[in-house]
Scaffold this motif. Structure first.
Motif, short mmCIF file in Angstrom:
data_model
loop_
_atom_site.label_atom_id
_atom_site.label_comp_id
_atom_site.label_asym_id
_atom_site.label_seq_id
_atom_site.Cartn_x
_atom_site.Cartn_y
_atom_site.Cartn_z
N GLU A 97 2.85 19.82 3.87
CA GLU A 97 1.96 19.58 2.75
C GLU A 97 1.52 18.12 2.70
N ALA A 98 2.44 17.21 2.98
CA ALA A 98 2.08 15.78 2.96
C ALA A 98 1.07 15.48 4.07
N GLU A 99 1.29 16.07 5.27
CA GLU A 99 0.34 15.87 6.36
C GLU A 99 -1.03 16.41 6.00
N ILE A 100 -1.05 17.61 5.38
CA ILE A 100 -2.32 18.22 5.00
C ILE A 100 -3.05 17.35 3.98
N GLU A 101 -2.32 16.87 2.97
CA GLU A 101 -2.94 16.01 1.97
C GLU A 101 -3.47 14.72 2.58
N LYS A 102 -2.72 14.19 3.55
CA LYS A 102 -3.15 12.96 4.21
C LYS A 102 -4.48 13.19 4.94
N GLU B 102 0.85 -1.19 0.00
CA GLU B 102 0.00 0.00 0.00
C GLU B 102 0.89 1.24 0.00
N LEU B 103 0.85 2.00 -1.10
CA LEU B 103 1.68 3.20 -1.22
C LEU B 103 0.84 4.45 -1.09
N PHE B 104 -0.05 4.45 -0.10
CA PHE B 104 -0.88 5.62 0.20
C PHE B 104 -0.98 5.76 1.72
N GLY B 105 -1.48 6.90 2.20
CA GLY B 105 -1.64 7.10 3.64
C GLY B 105 -0.33 6.93 4.38
N ASP B 106 -0.34 6.09 5.42
CA ASP B 106 0.88 5.84 6.20
C ASP B 106 1.75 4.77 5.56
N GLY B 107 1.26 4.11 4.49
CA GLY B 107 2.02 3.07 3.83
C GLY B 107 1.97 1.77 4.61
N ASN B 108 1.97 0.63 3.89
CA ASN B 108 1.89 -0.66 4.58
C ASN B 108 2.28 -1.77 3.63
N VAL B 109 2.71 -2.89 4.17
CA VAL B 109 2.92 -4.12 3.42
C VAL B 109 2.21 -5.23 4.17
N ALA B 110 1.29 -5.92 3.49
CA ALA B 110 0.54 -7.02 4.11
C ALA B 110 0.89 -8.32 3.41
#
Length: 717
Positions: free
Chosen positions: A322-327, A121-129
């Motif tokens: 800016e990244a925090e705001i977009e999130k 997952e390459l969005f939000g906080d990011g993750n690998v499942a």
């Protein structure tokens, strides 16, 4: 210009096309660096060694890297990497796909003994499942528990809610979407076509359509031009016919000489990378590449170089506001979509209830027929067969029946183009009332979602305020010498960053002693077995209570993959391990204030019972002398850490209080375990200014994991 740090959906579509060329490669090793950089080392018959880097932290990206640019293997592989190796070493990479048009890559691995899916997952906080062959989560870098979806070990993996894929949209759908809008063309393309702001502008520029044109003033000519450019982009992304570029801002005017030594990316600041030439970046110089992967590698390699130079150069490093705001904006958008979903579900339930009354006679005939048959003890299978025969004879009530479920006692009907599942044991009125009540319950969820939106909007405004305050602040004074640092008041901070790396021991009960040693305990008989068989090493210490029904407790001398050597454990650590063993045993459940525990060496613990005796699952025979710890107090503390890691911790107060920012002490009492956890959660929320931080890392469920079984009283609230 702020450099790009996350790949777009367009980028991922191109990347998936190129990565699919490596299908058939075999995985050699998996490595994890700093909880956000995953390295997969593969072998391909034609290409040889392949190094795939996947980053889900501040930079969210993936690419195949040159071996010379791959970081050295970390000294001790973390648990996640070990688990991944166990599942996919020597497995074949059979497919790489982008999930719909989301910023998600899905890697499928096959091996004779098991299949494994890697969801990045390459969005939000990011993750690998990591998923098993049934789509169930085995492990994930981050645990996600939202109203809209859950990603947690043991649960079925849930992709985000599907949205329009602009690469597959036909002209009629595009036109209908555009005409639904009431804003200008560029915002409409960005939102209605799910392309985002940048690609909304890029498509308008390519199509020659004025971005600020009101949608009401646009017509078929503009829509056709946008659709044509969109389909051209889709064709390029599917075919792999790319013209990749890395865009650069020159550091000074003298760098304008294209004949200067060294590649362009070394002589300026990289700001963007794309699989195709960008009209919106036409004013910037760019460096071309033969394919997209090398462009991605060069871009993110130089981006990290730039960050390192800035760090070494000193001065204030600007937070990525800016990244925090977009999130936060993305979260608000998802929450608003959830509210729309609740409204639609409630409306559908009401519609079904109204149909029950509108077609009262038909539905009553269905229910009465089934109830009369059941009174005669007619089996459910015979009832369904009778209704099927009635449908063949053209009886309207029988024709309406779609399914009869004897196990649930329900009948499903199709009436007025609506499929309704009814309780076959009650009448029309009660079924309609149940549907109305369910609609009310679903509508009630909207209030919680609206509150969540308000919380998110508050966080958004807090980020904006912090950005204004940061920009207004002068450069800080030099860092004070060691020992002179001022302590952070975490409770008063408006925003606390979440840092919660996954640890191998978190499935058990655990805490670190005041001397820093790890103590782990079993939650049930299965875990007691596992602790002794897998994790009890020769230099550890084994603790248990005199009372029946206590956890196996191990004071660890070393980690599971570290060399073990003799340890002279401090008395404080021994006392805390003994107190832990007592507190999480039946002593607490019985409401007693103290209990006894004993300690033995690992070689005194055996699964072989004495002659004529029997050991239950989770039980062990202890041979030889025991060292006793008398009258260990039944008290535990739960707290929240904020400095190095952000998480809930729990255990003996003497071990927890020094490490936690704030704690609550408990003793045996009247509140059930889940009620005590809720009370702790509310108390923690009241202590922190950043309430959302508490919700993220210290939910009632997480707190409950650290509470002993049985009733508890909170002492210091």
């Amino acid at each position: 210009m702020e450099p790009k740090r996350e790949l777009s959906s367009v980028d991922l579509a191109a990347l998936a096309t190129e990565l699919s060329r490596y299908e058939g490669a075999k995985l050699d090793k998996a490595y994890l660096y700093d909880e956000d950089l995953l390295r997969l080392k593969l072998r391909d018959f034609d290409r040889g060694r392949i190094e795939l880097l996947i980053e889900v932290g501040e930079n969210k990206q993936a690419h195949v890297a040159d071996p010379s640019r791959v970081p050295d293997a970390p000294g001790r592989p973390p648990e996640f990497a070990m688990m991944l190796r166990g599942r996919i070493e020597s497995a074949d990479l059979v497919s790489v796909e982008q999930y719909e048009f989301d910023r998600i890559l899905v890697f499928e691995f096959e091996r004779p003994d098991q299949n494994t899916t890697l969801v990045v997952e390459l969005f939000g906080d990011g993750n690998v499942a990591v998923l098993d062959g049934n789509g169930e989560v085995v492990r994930s870098l981050e645990t996600v528990r939202l109203k809209s979806r859950t990603v947690a070990p043991g649960s079925q993996y849930e992709f985000p809610k599907s949205r329009l894929n602009p690469l597959e949209v036909d002209y009629d759908t595009l036109e209908a979407r555009m005409e639904q809008s009431d804003t200008d063309v560029v915002r409409t393309v960005a939102t209605q076509l799910n392309l985002g702001g940048f690609w909304g502008e890029e498509l308008c520029t390519r199509a020659g359509v004025e971005k600020t044109m009101e949608i009401a003033d646009a017509g078929e000519d503009e829509f056709r031009a946008i659709h044509r450019e969109l389909m051209d982009l889709a064709d390029a992304l599917r075919s792999g016919q790319f013209d990749p570029r890395v865009y650069v801002e020159r550091d000074n005017e003298e760098d304008g000489d294209d004949d200067a030594d060294g590649p362009l990316t070394e002589r300026g600041t990289v700001v963007d990378v794309s699989p195709v030439v960008l009209e919106e970046r036409s004013e910037l110089p760019s460096q071309a590449f033969d394919s997209f992967n090398p462009a991605l590698e060069e871009y993110f390699y130089r981006l990290k170089e730039q960050a390192q130079r800035e760090e070494e150069g000193g001065g204030r490093e600007r937070p990525d506001f800016e990244a925090e705001i977009e999130k936060e904006k993305r979260i608000i958008e998802q929450q608003e979509q959830a509210i729309e979903g609740f409204e639609e579900e409630a409306a559908e339930l009401r519609r079904k209830a109204e149909i029950c009354y509108a077609r009262y006679d038909l539905i009553d005939e269905v229910l009465s027929t089934i109830q009369a048959a059941r009174e005669r003890n007619t089996p459910w299978a015979d009832i369904q067969e009778t209704l099927e025969q009635g449908a063949e004879q053209g009886i309207p009530a029988a024709e309406a029946v779609v399914d009869v479920d004897g196990a649930e006692g329900t009948v499903t009907v199709d009436v007025d183009d609506e499929r309704i599942t009814l309780d076959a044991t009650t009448g029309v009125e009660k079924n309609a009332d149940r549907l109305y009540q369910e609609a009310k319950r679903v509508e009630g969820k909207k209030e919680g979602a609206r509150e969540a939106i308000e919380d998110t909007r508050e966080r958004l405004e807090a980020v904006k305020r912090r950005r204004e305050e940061w920009e207004a602040e002068p450069e800080p004074e030099p860092e004070p010498e060691e020992g002179e640092h001022e302590e952070t008041d975490w409770l008063a901070r408006e925003s606390i960053p979440v840092r919660q790396p996954e640890q191998w021991y978190e499935e058990f009960r655990w805490f670190h002693t005041s001397d820093g040693y790890l103590v782990i305990g079993g939650r049930n008989a299965d875990q007691n077995e596992a602790l002794v068989k897998k994790y009890l090493d020769k230099h550890d210490r084994f603790f248990h209570t005199q009372a029946h029904g206590g956890p196996v407790t191990i004071l660890k001398a070393s980690g599971p993959s570290e060399p073990s050597s003799p340890v002279d454990f401090p008395d404080a650590s021994l006392q805390e391990a003994a107190q832990f063993a007592v507190a999480y045993s039946s002593v607490w459940k019985d409401g007693r204030g103290a209990g006894d525990a004993y300690m033995v060496e690992p070689d005194q613990v055996s699964k072989t019972p004495e002659s004529g005796e029997y050991l239950e699952k989770g039980g062990f025979a202890i041979r030889g002398d025991r060292e006793y710890f008398r009258d260990m107090p039944c008290r535990v503390a739960v707290g929240i850490t904020c400095a190095d890691e952000t998480r809930v911790i729990g255990g003996p107060p003497s071990a927890i209080e020094p490490d936690a920012e704030t704690t609550i002490t408990l003793e045996p009492g009247k509140f059930a375990q889940n009620d005590a956890a809720v009370k702790c959660y509310r108390e923690f929320k009241s202590r922190f200014t950043d309430e959302s931080f508490v919700r993220k890392i210290a939910s009632a469920d997480r707190i409950q994991e650290f509470l002993p079984p049985g009733g508890s009283d909170l002492l210091d609230v």
